[in-house]
Design a protein around this motif. Structure first.
Motif, PDB file in Angstrom:
ATOM      1  N   GLU A  39       0.833  -1.201   0.000  1.00  0.00           N
ATOM      2  CA  GLU A  39       0.000   0.000   0.000  1.00  0.00           C
ATOM      3  C   GLU A  39       0.869   1.254   0.000  1.00  0.00           C
ATOM      4  O   GLU A  39       0.530   2.261  -0.630  1.00  0.00           O
ATOM      5  N   ARG A  80       1.936   1.680  -3.519  1.00  0.00           N
ATOM      6  CA  ARG A  80       0.815   2.152  -4.324  1.00  0.00           C
ATOM      7  C   ARG A  80       0.614   3.656  -4.151  1.00  0.00           C
ATOM      8  O   ARG A  80       0.382   4.395  -5.118  1.00  0.00           O
ATOM      9  N   ASN A 124      -6.735   5.229  -8.712  1.00  0.00           N
ATOM     10  CA  ASN A 124      -7.358   4.500  -7.609  1.00  0.00           C
ATOM     11  C   ASN A 124      -8.257   3.386  -8.112  1.00  0.00           C
ATOM     12  O   ASN A 124      -8.321   2.299  -7.519  1.00  0.00           O
ATOM     13  N   HIS A 125      -8.947   3.638  -9.211  1.00  0.00           N
ATOM     14  CA  HIS A 125      -9.780   2.589  -9.798  1.00  0.00           C
ATOM     15  C   HIS A 125      -8.908   1.437 -10.291  1.00  0.00           C
ATOM     16  O   HIS A 125      -9.238   0.259 -10.080  1.00  0.00           O
ATOM     17  N   ALA A 126      -7.790   1.762 -10.922  1.00  0.00           N
ATOM     18  CA  ALA A 126      -6.892   0.730 -11.444  1.00  0.00           C
ATOM     19  C   ALA A 126      -6.263  -0.085 -10.316  1.00  0.00           C
ATOM     20  O   ALA A 126      -5.955  -1.275 -10.497  1.00  0.00           O
ATOM     21  N   THR A 127      -6.058   0.527  -9.155  1.00  0.00           N
ATOM     22  CA  THR A 127      -5.447  -0.179  -8.019  1.00  0.00           C
ATOM     23  C   THR A 127      -6.488  -0.638  -6.999  1.00  0.00           C
ATOM     24  O   THR A 127      -6.161  -0.938  -5.853  1.00  0.00           O
ATOM     25  N   ARG A 128      -7.750  -0.662  -7.415  1.00  0.00           N
ATOM     26  CA  ARG A 128      -8.858  -1.201  -6.616  1.00  0.00           C
ATOM     27  C   ARG A 128      -9.077  -0.460  -5.312  1.00  0.00           C
ATOM     28  O   ARG A 128      -9.241  -1.062  -4.255  1.00  0.00           O
ATOM     29  N   ARG A 129      -9.053   0.859  -5.430  1.00  0.00           N
ATOM     30  CA  ARG A 129      -9.423   1.700  -4.301  1.00  0.00           C
ATOM     31  C   ARG A 129     -10.609   2.549  -4.737  1.00  0.00           C
ATOM     32  O   ARG A 129     -10.514   3.259  -5.730  1.00  0.00           O
ATOM     33  N   PRO A 130     -11.742   2.455  -4.042  1.00  0.00           N
ATOM     34  CA  PRO A 130     -12.915   3.231  -4.465  1.00  0.00           C
ATOM     35  C   PRO A 130     -12.659   4.729  -4.385  1.00  0.00           C
ATOM     36  O   PRO A 130     -12.289   5.238  -3.325  1.00  0.00           O
ATOM     37  N   HIS A 162     -15.160   8.183  -3.160  1.00  0.00           N
ATOM     38  CA  HIS A 162     -15.607   7.310  -2.093  1.00  0.00           C
ATOM     39  C   HIS A 162     -16.933   7.833  -1.565  1.00  0.00           C
ATOM     40  O   HIS A 162     -17.026   8.973  -1.141  1.00  0.00           O
TER      41      HIS A 162
END
Length: 385
Positions: free
Chosen positions: A30, A33, A174-180, A183
């Motif tokens: 993280e 990221r 964030n979408h590419a790394t699976r973070r909404p 938010h």
């Protein structure tokens, strides 16, 4: 010797420890990221803003410093209410406009310190009013005041354009790394959770401070924490903690009539059968009586049961007379140190209603019933809540 205390009541060592930073509860992946996100976000924003400077007549300033602080929020804390698109774009832009307005209004006073203070204070007030509180917004307002930027267009280029590009980069990364991201900050409460939502709102109202976490994220964290606490407490429970220790037992030679009377009078469904050393040799249940009386249907039930329970005179009998003749000999047992969680499948899937608990020397020391299990689960849930 008494330990000196601060005015708020805390001891001096505890007060000084408040200055120590807390550990960041994220792993290396993280962290990487977040770092890569900041790199790509600022680089992309800078590149596109620099190219756009040609449209604005080769503007000398095409990227403002507050974007660095905005990037920290967008990529390191994408769930924060202060990192959401509206907060970033409106917070930076409105604050820049406030800073410019304060500069123009105080231009003749010759008090740059006052101008700086009013710019930041005005920016905070505006962001609170527009629900776009964004810490870098204060830097945007201060940038205008300290650098004498009085052209309102500066708030749109580069500030507004920088903010929009950074948000766009944040959404993509964030979408590419699976973070909404964005938010969700508001969700409709479920009917079953109406009381919980009201309690949470009351606590937040009493706390009366800005939190860098959305209300619904806080609610989700509290629910997850409560669940983990429940699981931990349940995992720590042992049979000895919840078993019934007041035992009603019978022996091999106990007459059926006596055993049946105990079941009826004590309102229980099973009687452990023990020997002279209190060791378990079997268990007799209502099902055993029904099987012995051949109660396959309801026809003649009372007469069949009375016939089974009635003692046969004389030494010879064609039917069972004592508990040992009808009891179940293969009994599932558990030791008193066994974890309660290990017994859940027995109650849930195999149809067990009671499990005898044995201690030292294989002696019977207790019994766990479905009621005991439900009570233990309820207490664990209350402790977690």
């Amino acid at each position: 010797m008494n330990t000196p205390q601060r005015p708020d009541g805390a001891t001096a060592p505890a007060w000084w420890r408040a200055f120590l930073p807390a550990r960041t509860p994220i792993n290396a992946r993280e962290r990487l990221r977040t770092v890569v996100g900041g790199l790509l976000g600022i680089a992309l924003t800078a590149l596109l803003s620099h190219l756009a400077s040609r449209v604005f007549g080769g503007a000398a300033v095409w990227l403002v410093a507050p974007m660095g602080a905005s990037a920290v929020l967008v990529f390191a804390a994408p769930a924060s209410p202060m990192a959401q698109p509206w907060a970033v774009v409106a917070g930076n832009t409105v604050s820049a406009l406030v800073g410019i307005a304060v500069l123009l209004l105080t231009a003749g006073l010759g008090l740059p310190e006052l101008t700086a203070g009013l710019a930041v204070a005005g920016a905070i007030a505006a962001m609170l009013a527009l629900r776009c509180l964004h810490p870098p917004g204060g830097a945007s307002a201060l940038l205008m005041a300290l650098n004498g930027i009085s052209n309102p267009l500066f708030a749109f280029y580069p500030v507004l354009l920088n903010s929009v590009l950074l948000v766009a980069a944040g959404i993509a990364y964030n979408h590419a790394t699976r973070r909404p991201y964005p938010h969700s900050q508001q969700t409709l409460p479920k009917p079953a959770e109406a009381g919980l939502d009201a309690d949470l709102d009351a606590v937040l109202a009493h706390y009366n401070q800005v939190l860098d976490i959305s209300r619904d994220d806080l609610k989700a964290l509290l629910a997850e924490t409560s669940l983990r606490s429940y699981q931990r407490q349940l995992a720590e429970l042992r049979c000895s903690d919840v078993m019934s220790r007041t035992l009603i037992t019978v022996e091999f030679g106990t007459p059926l009539q006596e055993a049946w009377s105990l079941l009826r009078e004590k309102r229980i469904k099973a009687l452990p059968v023990v020997d002279n050393f209190q060791r378990l040799v079997g268990i007799v249940t209502l099902a055993d009586f029904m099987r012995a009386a051949e109660l396959d249907d309801f026809e003649g039930m009372d007469s069949k049961l009375r016939q089974l329970l009635r003692p046969t005179p004389g030494p010879n009998s064609s039917k069972p007379e004592v508990v040992g003749q009808i009891m179940t000999r293969k009994v599932r047992v558990a030791s008193e140190q066994r974890h309660l969680a290990e017994l859940l499948p027995l109650f849930g899937s195999t149809g067990h209603h009671h499990i005898p608990i044995i201690g030292a020397g294989e002696r019977l020391v207790g019994i766990i019933t479905q009621s005991d299990l439900v009570t233990a689960l309820s207490r664990a849930g209350q402790g977690a809540g």
